[in-house]
Design a protein around this motif. Structure first.
Motif, PDB file in Angstrom:
ATOM      1  N   THR A  15      85.759  10.690 -27.165  1.00 22.98           N
ATOM      2  CA  THR A  15      86.058  10.318 -25.849  1.00 22.98           C
ATOM      3  C   THR A  15      86.602   8.940 -25.807  1.00 22.98           C
ATOM      4  O   THR A  15      86.887   8.023 -25.674  1.00 22.98           O
ATOM      5  N   ALA A  16      85.495   7.888 -27.065  1.00 25.35           N
ATOM      6  CA  ALA A  16      86.111   6.277 -27.720  1.00 25.35           C
ATOM      7  C   ALA A  16      87.663   6.411 -27.396  1.00 25.35           C
ATOM      8  O   ALA A  16      87.914   5.294 -27.467  1.00 25.35           O
ATOM      9  N   TYR A  17      87.592   7.084 -28.885  1.00 28.99           N
ATOM     10  CA  TYR A  17      89.253   7.162 -29.205  1.00 28.99           C
ATOM     11  C   TYR A  17      90.349   7.101 -28.203  1.00 28.99           C
ATOM     12  O   TYR A  17      90.728   6.750 -27.190  1.00 28.99           O
ATOM     13  N   ARG A  18      89.926   8.467 -27.262  1.00 26.82           N
ATOM     14  CA  ARG A  18      90.925   8.552 -25.847  1.00 26.82           C
ATOM     15  C   ARG A  18      90.625   6.999 -25.044  1.00 26.82           C
ATOM     16  O   ARG A  18      91.772   7.103 -24.610  1.00 26.82           O
ATOM     17  N   ALA A  19      89.689   6.577 -25.251  1.00 32.05           N
ATOM     18  CA  ALA A  19      89.528   5.678 -24.182  1.00 32.05           C
ATOM     19  C   ALA A  19      90.066   4.581 -25.065  1.00 32.05           C
ATOM     20  O   ALA A  19      91.120   3.340 -24.017  1.00 32.05           O
ATOM     21  N   TYR A  20      90.222   4.176 -25.730  1.00 35.10           N
ATOM     22  CA  TYR A  20      91.030   3.019 -26.589  1.00 35.10           C
ATOM     23  C   TYR A  20      92.877   4.127 -26.213  1.00 35.10           C
ATOM     24  O   TYR A  20      94.533   2.507 -26.483  1.00 35.10           O
ATOM     25  N   ILE A  21      92.972   5.260 -27.200  1.00 32.40           N
ATOM     26  CA  ILE A  21      95.018   5.556 -26.398  1.00 32.40           C
ATOM     27  C   ILE A  21      95.040   5.325 -25.605  1.00 32.40           C
ATOM     28  O   ILE A  21      96.325   4.857 -25.302  1.00 32.40           O
ATOM     29  N   ASN A  22      94.103   5.579 -24.244  1.00 29.15           N
ATOM     30  CA  ASN A  22      94.400   5.181 -22.572  1.00 29.15           C
ATOM     31  C   ASN A  22      95.214   3.991 -22.292  1.00 29.15           C
ATOM     32  O   ASN A  22      95.981   3.995 -22.000  1.00 29.15           O
ATOM     33  N   HIS A  23      94.014   3.131 -22.865  1.00 26.05           N
ATOM     34  CA  HIS A  23      94.147   1.870 -22.971  1.00 26.05           C
ATOM     35  C   HIS A  23      95.682   1.194 -23.593  1.00 26.05           C
ATOM     36  O   HIS A  23      96.798   0.765 -22.666  1.00 26.05           O
ATOM     37  N   ALA A  24      95.667   1.591 -25.047  1.00 25.88           N
ATOM     38  CA  ALA A  24      96.512   1.192 -25.442  1.00 25.88           C
ATOM     39  C   ALA A  24      98.039   1.782 -24.854  1.00 25.88           C
ATOM     40  O   ALA A  24      98.890   1.263 -25.437  1.00 25.88           O
ATOM     41  N   THR A  25      98.288   2.723 -24.612  1.00 28.28           N
ATOM     42  CA  THR A  25      99.713   3.216 -23.617  1.00 28.28           C
ATOM     43  C   THR A  25      99.999   2.725 -22.480  1.00 28.28           C
ATOM     44  O   THR A  25     101.217   2.954 -22.009  1.00 28.28           O
ATOM     45  N   THR A  26      99.063   1.676 -21.905  1.00 26.13           N
ATOM     46  CA  THR A  26      99.457   1.640 -20.425  1.00 26.13           C
ATOM     47  C   THR A  26      99.102   0.349 -20.476  1.00 26.13           C
ATOM     48  O   THR A  26      99.675   0.302 -19.025  1.00 26.13           O
ATOM     49  N   CYS A  27      98.928  -0.492 -20.967  1.00 28.65           N
ATOM     50  CA  CYS A  27      98.172  -1.675 -21.041  1.00 28.65           C
ATOM     51  C   CYS A  27      99.630  -2.427 -21.622  1.00 28.65           C
ATOM     52  O   CYS A  27     100.230  -2.221 -22.863  1.00 28.65           O
ATOM     53  N   ASP A  28     100.086  -3.519 -20.069  1.00 25.19           N
ATOM     54  CA  ASP A  28     101.317  -4.049 -20.963  1.00 25.19           C
ATOM     55  C   ASP A  28     101.462  -4.705 -21.729  1.00 25.19           C
ATOM     56  O   ASP A  28     101.787  -5.679 -22.586  1.00 25.19           O
TER      57      ASP A  28
END
Length: 52
Positions: A15-28
């Motif tokens: 869950t923690a890793y997915r939160a990081y990846i989801n953020h990093a791939t969508t954050c400008d």
């Protein structure tokens, strides 16, 4: 013999890793993984803590 984590720990890490990846791939501000914004830094620290 390999150490196996319980499912609660595994889920917390994933869950923690997915939160990081989801953020990093969508954050400008994160530049698609080339750099990290303050929120991504916090998410990464949460992921590392979950692994400990």
């Amino acid at each position: 013999m390999q150490q196996v984590t319980d499912s609660g720990t595994y889920n917390r890490i994933q869950t923690a890793y997915r939160a990081y990846i989801n953020h990093a791939t969508t954050c400008d501000d994160c530049g698609h993984g080339e750099r990290r914004c303050p929120e991504a830094d916090q998410l990464w620290r949460a992921y590392r803590a979950a692994r400990s």
